[in-house]
Design an enzyme around this catalytic site. Structure first.
Site, mmCIF file in Angstrom:
data_model
loop_
_atom_site.group_PDB
_atom_site.id
_atom_site.type_symbol
_atom_site.label_atom_id
_atom_site.label_comp_id
_atom_site.label_asym_id
_atom_site.label_seq_id
_atom_site.Cartn_x
_atom_site.Cartn_y
_atom_site.Cartn_z
ATOM 1 N N LYS A 13 0.734 -1.568 -0.913
ATOM 2 C CA LYS A 13 0.090 -0.711 0.115
ATOM 3 C C LYS A 13 1.266 1.159 0.160
ATOM 4 C CE LYS A 13 -2.350 -0.762 3.516
ATOM 5 N NZ LYS A 13 -1.770 -2.317 4.147
ATOM 6 N N ARG A 88 -9.236 0.809 9.351
ATOM 7 C CA ARG A 88 -9.056 -0.546 9.509
ATOM 8 C C ARG A 88 -9.978 -1.141 10.104
ATOM 9 N NH1 ARG A 88 -2.966 0.537 9.159
ATOM 10 N NH2 ARG A 88 -1.601 -1.476 9.305
ATOM 11 N N ARG A 128 11.840 -6.192 5.064
ATOM 12 C CA ARG A 128 12.192 -4.722 5.156
ATOM 13 C C ARG A 128 12.999 -4.335 5.724
ATOM 14 N NH1 ARG A 128 5.681 -2.684 4.543
ATOM 15 N NH2 ARG A 128 5.186 -3.370 6.673
ATOM 16 N N ARG A 161 12.039 -2.200 11.187
ATOM 17 C CA ARG A 161 10.841 -1.997 11.715
ATOM 18 C C ARG A 161 10.950 -2.738 13.012
ATOM 19 N NH1 ARG A 161 5.627 -0.242 8.765
ATOM 20 N NH2 ARG A 161 5.308 -0.958 9.973
ATOM 21 N N ARG A 172 -0.062 -8.907 13.538
ATOM 22 C CA ARG A 172 -0.526 -7.761 12.989
ATOM 23 C C ARG A 172 -1.570 -8.099 11.205
ATOM 24 N NH1 ARG A 172 4.532 -5.038 9.818
ATOM 25 N NH2 ARG A 172 2.804 -3.406 9.209
#
Ligand code: AMP
Length: 214
Positions: A13, A88, A128, A161, A172
């Site tokens: 996204k 969300r 990531r 992160r 998540r």
């Protein structure tokens, strides 16, 4: 153009929102980025959000809705935006509709739902890395830095992160699964939802979205 990008964490996204922002000259508004910068600045909002984010849970609706309402009131959002990571929940979606109607006299043009299988999401997210100094994003497989673990731009050591670590990623995704169906149904019912296959390269997915936008 007033757009929302939906999809699980790791669906791309943020990347797609950046491209849409560039091509259509509209701001990319990411609640995740706003919350992360509040956490790193240790503001009151950041303190409220931090624990939820570290666990991979959602920040309470009233907090996120307040932040988004404020952001949408800024001048640069008046002519359009691409929202990434908000709404969300159905409650957030209803509030977004109210904010747009009452504060802006507008309504959404389209809600794009990026669909990516779960095994691919885990691979994307756990790879990531970000530069803590200049904010540049990397991926160990798809977008590796020239020198392992170091930012190409500024040479800082790259970090992962906290919420991209595998246990948090799974939480998540779990949270996403719980909330996504009602949210997708909500936008389908109002005729705004467009499903896009989020597999493939960044450019391929971007082209598919641009084709749909026409
Ligand atoms: P993201 O970068 O969009 O994946 O968001 C990172 C984290 O910020 C999420 O796991 C949530 O803890 C929090 N967050 C971001 N957007 C929202 C939202 N719309 N509602 C609740 N929590 C959010």
């Amino acid at each position: 153009m007033y757009l929302v990008l939906l999809g699980p964490p790791g669906a791309g996204k943020g990347t797609q929102a950046d491209l849409l922002s560039r091509d259509h000259d509209i701001p990319h508004i990411s609640t995740g980025d706003m919350l992360r910068s509040a956490v790193s600045d240790k503001t009151e909002l950041g303190e409220e959000a931090r624990e939820h984010m570290e666990r991979g849970d959602l920040v309470p609706d009233e907090v996120v809705i307040g932040v988004t309402r404020q952001r949408l009131a800024a001048d640069d959002a008046a002519g359009g935006f691409v929202l990434d990571g908000f709404p969300r929940t159905v409650e957030q979606a209803e509030s977004l509709g109210d904010i747009m109607e009452q504060d802006m006299g507008r309504s959404l043009d389209m809600v794009i739902n990026l669909d990516v299988p779960e095994t691919e999401l885990i691979r994307r997210m756990t790879g990531r890395r970000i530069c803590p100094t200049c904010g540049r994003n990397y991926h160990l497989v798809f977008n590796a830095p020239r020198s392992l673990g170091e930012c190409d731009e500024c040479g800082s050591d790259l970090i992962q992160r906290e919420d991209d670590k595998e246990s948090v990623v799974r939480q998540r995704l779990e949270v996403y699964q719980q909330n996504s169906k009602p949210l997708i149904d909500y936008y389908e019912d109002v005729g705004l939802l467009i499903n896009v296959d989020g597999r493939g390269s960044v450019e391929q997915v971007h082209e598919k979205i641009e084709d749909i936008l026409g």
